[in-house]
Enzyme design. Sequence first.
Site, PDB file in Angstrom:
ATOM      1  N   HIS A 529       0.801  -1.225   0.000  1.00 35.35           N
ATOM      2  CA  HIS A 529       0.000   0.000   0.000  1.00 35.35           C
ATOM      3  C   HIS A 529       0.837   1.279   0.000  1.00 35.35           C
ATOM      4  O   HIS A 529       0.529   2.216   0.750  1.00 35.35           O
ATOM      5  CB  HIS A 529      -0.946   0.006   1.219  1.00 35.35           C
ATOM      6  CG  HIS A 529      -1.848  -1.183   1.258  1.00 35.35           C
ATOM      7  ND1 HIS A 529      -2.308  -1.749   2.425  1.00 35.35           N
ATOM      8  CD2 HIS A 529      -2.374  -1.928   0.250  1.00 35.35           C
ATOM      9  CE1 HIS A 529      -3.072  -2.787   2.136  1.00 35.35           C
ATOM     10  NE2 HIS A 529      -3.127  -2.923   0.830  1.00 35.35           N
TER      11      HIS A 529
HETATM   12  C1  LIG Z   1       0.436  -7.231  -5.055  1.00 32.23           C
HETATM   13  C2  LIG Z   1      -0.541  -6.175  -4.607  1.00 32.23           C
HETATM   14  C3  LIG Z   1      -1.613  -6.544  -3.804  1.00 32.23           C
HETATM   15  C4  LIG Z   1      -2.518  -5.567  -3.388  1.00 32.23           C
HETATM   16  N1  LIG Z   1      -3.670  -5.955  -2.752  1.00 32.23           N
HETATM   17  C5  LIG Z   1      -4.646  -5.041  -2.540  1.00 32.23           C
HETATM   18  C6  LIG Z   1      -5.931  -5.445  -2.096  1.00 32.23           C
HETATM   19  O1  LIG Z   1      -6.221  -6.637  -1.938  1.00 32.23           O
HETATM   20  N2  LIG Z   1      -6.860  -4.473  -1.880  1.00 32.23           N
HETATM   21  C7  LIG Z   1      -6.588  -3.149  -2.069  1.00 32.23           C
HETATM   22  O2  LIG Z   1      -7.468  -2.316  -1.809  1.00 32.23           O
HETATM   23  N3  LIG Z   1      -5.378  -2.745  -2.495  1.00 32.23           N
HETATM   24  C8  LIG Z   1      -4.428  -3.654  -2.782  1.00 32.23           C
HETATM   25  N4  LIG Z   1      -3.235  -3.261  -3.305  1.00 32.23           N
HETATM   26  C9  LIG Z   1      -2.995  -1.808  -3.465  1.00 32.23           C
HETATM   27  C10 LIG Z   1      -3.776  -1.186  -4.606  1.00 32.23           C
HETATM   28  O3  LIG Z   1      -3.868  -2.060  -5.698  1.00 32.23           O
HETATM   29  C11 LIG Z   1      -3.099   0.132  -5.004  1.00 32.23           C
HETATM   30  O4  LIG Z   1      -3.054   0.991  -3.896  1.00 32.23           O
HETATM   31  C12 LIG Z   1      -3.810   0.851  -6.125  1.00 32.23           C
HETATM   32  O5  LIG Z   1      -3.968   0.010  -7.226  1.00 32.23           O
HETATM   33  C13 LIG Z   1      -2.999   2.096  -6.501  1.00 32.23           C
HETATM   34  O6  LIG Z   1      -3.608   2.715  -7.595  1.00 32.23           O
HETATM   35  P1  LIG Z   1      -2.844   3.861  -8.403  1.00 32.23           P
HETATM   36  O7  LIG Z   1      -3.784   4.319  -9.447  1.00 32.23           O
HETATM   37  O8  LIG Z   1      -2.298   4.828  -7.440  1.00 32.23           O
HETATM   38  O9  LIG Z   1      -1.588   3.137  -9.057  1.00 32.23           O
HETATM   39  P2  LIG Z   1      -1.534   1.926 -10.082  1.00 32.23           P
HETATM   40  O10 LIG Z   1      -2.800   1.152 -10.071  1.00 32.23           O
HETATM   41  O11 LIG Z   1      -0.280   1.186  -9.792  1.00 32.23           O
HETATM   42  O12 LIG Z   1      -1.471   2.632 -11.487  1.00 32.23           O
HETATM   43  C14 LIG Z   1      -0.366   3.329 -11.997  1.00 32.23           C
HETATM   44  C15 LIG Z   1      -0.341   3.071 -13.494  1.00 32.23           C
HETATM   45  O13 LIG Z   1       0.536   3.991 -14.106  1.00 32.23           O
HETATM   46  C16 LIG Z   1       1.329   3.318 -15.050  1.00 32.23           C
HETATM   47  N5  LIG Z   1       2.557   4.105 -15.194  1.00 32.23           N
HETATM   48  C17 LIG Z   1       3.502   4.337 -14.250  1.00 32.23           C
HETATM   49  N6  LIG Z   1       4.466   5.144 -14.743  1.00 32.23           N
HETATM   50  C18 LIG Z   1       4.104   5.445 -16.001  1.00 32.23           C
HETATM   51  C19 LIG Z   1       4.693   6.234 -17.030  1.00 32.23           C
HETATM   52  N7  LIG Z   1       5.827   6.911 -16.824  1.00 32.23           N
HETATM   53  N8  LIG Z   1       4.064   6.311 -18.236  1.00 32.23           N
HETATM   54  C20 LIG Z   1       2.885   5.675 -18.457  1.00 32.23           C
HETATM   55  N9  LIG Z   1       2.306   4.891 -17.516  1.00 32.23           N
HETATM   56  C21 LIG Z   1       2.893   4.793 -16.305  1.00 32.23           C
HETATM   57  C22 LIG Z   1       1.532   1.960 -14.454  1.00 32.23           C
HETATM   58  O14 LIG Z   1       1.926   1.010 -15.403  1.00 32.23           O
HETATM   59  C23 LIG Z   1       0.166   1.686 -13.848  1.00 32.23           C
HETATM   60  O15 LIG Z   1      -0.704   1.081 -14.764  1.00 32.23           O
HETATM   61  C24 LIG Z   1      -2.306  -4.194  -3.739  1.00 32.23           C
HETATM   62  C25 LIG Z   1      -1.226  -3.841  -4.550  1.00 32.23           C
HETATM   63  C26 LIG Z   1      -0.358  -4.820  -5.015  1.00 32.23           C
HETATM   64  C27 LIG Z   1       0.771  -4.419  -5.918  1.00 32.23           C
END
Ligand SMILES: Cc1cc2nc3c(=O)[nH]c(=O)nc-3n(C[C@H](O)[C@H](O)[C@H](O)COP(=O)(O)OP(=O)(O)OC[C@H]3O[C@@H](n4cnc5c(N)ncnc54)[C@H](O)[C@@H]3O)c2cc1C
Length: 594
Positions: A529
């Site tokens: 997280h």
């Molecule tokens: C293994 C794992 C298990 C988890 N389990 C849970 C759970 O059970 N329940 C829960 O609530 N949360 C869980 N989480 C946490 C939750 O999934 C994350 O907090 C959430 O997905 C974050 O969302 P975000 O949009 O901030 O980032 P992300 O979903 O990581 O999205 C960021 C996106 O930006 C893209 N990106 C990054 N840099 C660039 C760039 N320079 N150019 C273009 N694209 C780029 C990436 O490829 C990605 O697709 C888990 C996370 C992981 C990794």
Amino acid sequence: MSVSSILLNIFLPVLTFYFYQSYVYKRAQYKVVENLRPHYDYIIVGGGSAGCVLAARLSENASKTVLLLEAGSSDIGHAEMDTPIRVPETFLSRFDWMFYSEPQQSSMEGLEGKKVYLPRGKVLGGSSQINYMQWSRGHRRDYDIWAELGASGWSYKDVLPYFKKSEDVVPKHLASEEYRGTQGPMKITQIKTSPLSSTFIEAVKLLGYSETDFNGEDQEGVGYTQSNIYKGERWSTARAYLWPASQRENLDIVPDSYVHKINIAQGRAVGVTLTQGASGRQPKEMKVKAKLEVILSAGAFGSPHLLMLSGIGPSELLTSLQIPVKADLPVGDNLQDHVLSFLLVNTNTSVGLSYISTYHHFEYSTFGTGPLTSPGGNDAVAYLKTQPNLPQPDVQLVLVGAYPDKKFMKVLPGISTQLIQNWRLSSDRTGFLLLPCILQPKSRGTLRLKSSDPLDYPAIDPAYLADPDDLGALVKAMQLALRIIKTEPFQRMGATVDRAPVPGCENHSFNSEAYWKCYAHLLAMTSHHPSGTCRMGASNDPKTVVDSRLRVKGIDGLRIADASIMPQLVSANTNAPTIMIAEKAADLIKEDNE
Ligand SMILES: Cc1cc2nc3c(=O)[nH]c(=O)nc-3n(C[C@H](O)[C@H](O)[C@H](O)COP(=O)(O)OP(=O)(O)OC[C@H]3O[C@@H](n4cnc5c(N)ncnc54)[C@H](O)[C@@H]3O)c2cc1C
């Protein structure tokens, strides 16, 4: 080989595969974008949990053009991501950025090189595509604290409508009108496939807790995991938000596009520079212009990384790397993550999901039911207090109805080969895992650029357990878990924590406080997280990167909407809170531009 076993072992898997191919793989597709337009109203960087929400919401207005750029590939047609039980198969795969932390100073002694493996989704849907699908919002106080810290408009009362807007809670008994949504894109269900879950719930109740909807009025208590799983498949934000919007004329969704710079002119974000086709096709560098806004949703690691590459960050560091400074902001500070440890519990009967057979694979692919719908084995969860007078639960306890093998332990949490070899765990591998996690860690880490090369990963130092209070809190959480194992429902199955002392802690008497302290010091892991690296709050607060409308301070036309903006980590998993952030961000952006 008998006829029935031939049927079971050969024909059923073939049939299963055929059904899967014909049913799932052909259900959806993205519009092919041959050429990008020279400019869009909105450019969204990162198609993860938040980015997919923003792309769908901002393109609802047909008069606005929207570009979604994602570094990873398309999400469609990958059974390893769609099938809930198969979560671990996505780790160290092409859908994972595969970050590793810097060697930890105050913890993780038992991990290879003291480094923590930090998976992150690199695919449309982002980390919502490889996560464990637990759906939890946190405690109402978490958001009231955000508002107290200066994020005005983000108190619980303010964010509740956005949590509700995002979800479609399927089980009727959970769909309370006041707290839960039933019209949103995220399908939320409860999976009750493991018989162990009810044992766990029974056991926690014996400690005086009630079965609760932890996403409803009161978080405290125990319940079956609520998951974004529907009809047996992962319900990522790509599937929930992007698929239904994907054919809109005004929305271009472009995977395999790595953005390496936000272009800034006269203090305004005017577009981005990206490399397209980085994975596979001939890479092509190009620039795209944004007429209204660039929205950064690249996640808690990707967003600060890209800001710094673009000249927004700590000026001293940027100057040392010869990056011209556009705004001197504390980007990459305030990194927070949940830390947990794990208890390996042996039982005298086979429990959990160890009974999965060929029949269950057939059941899954034909009916979408059965144990393969379990969210990576995370079948029940409790939010508990280590002291009754605390204002909110400080521990999350997750039941995993499976016993990990040594190969898995080497990947997650990344235990060193030497420790695994020397750990004389019971050869009788029936049992389950309990994951005690501290919900309000005090430790704060950093993310820093290592170089100005966009392909170099940043230095990520979550500083796990750096604050000594965190180790104490983790030990208390483990002791709470041990009390639960001792209750009658678990004793009926002879549940005991594996008595093989962890190598390095043999000098402490087994089960003593000193033993568990040593254990937690050696074997903790991330709860996945990470957040807080582009902190939101009052614009005159030197600790913040974005204001309460998510605008990057000192730069026009640039916003951040993802897990990185959390001022303080919420007391739960972070996917639902990130989706809420994106839902609210979409309204803020529309208010300011439309
Ligand atoms: C293994 C794992 C298990 C988890 N389990 C849970 C759970 O059970 N329940 C829960 O609530 N949360 C869980 N989480 C946490 C939750 O999934 C994350 O907090 C959430 O997905 C974050 O969302 P975000 O949009 O901030 O980032 P992300 O979903 O990581 O999205 C960021 C996106 O930006 C893209 N990106 C990054 N840099 C660039 C760039 N320079 N150019 C273009 N694209 C780029 C990436 O490829 C990605 O697709 C888990 C996370 C992981 C990794």
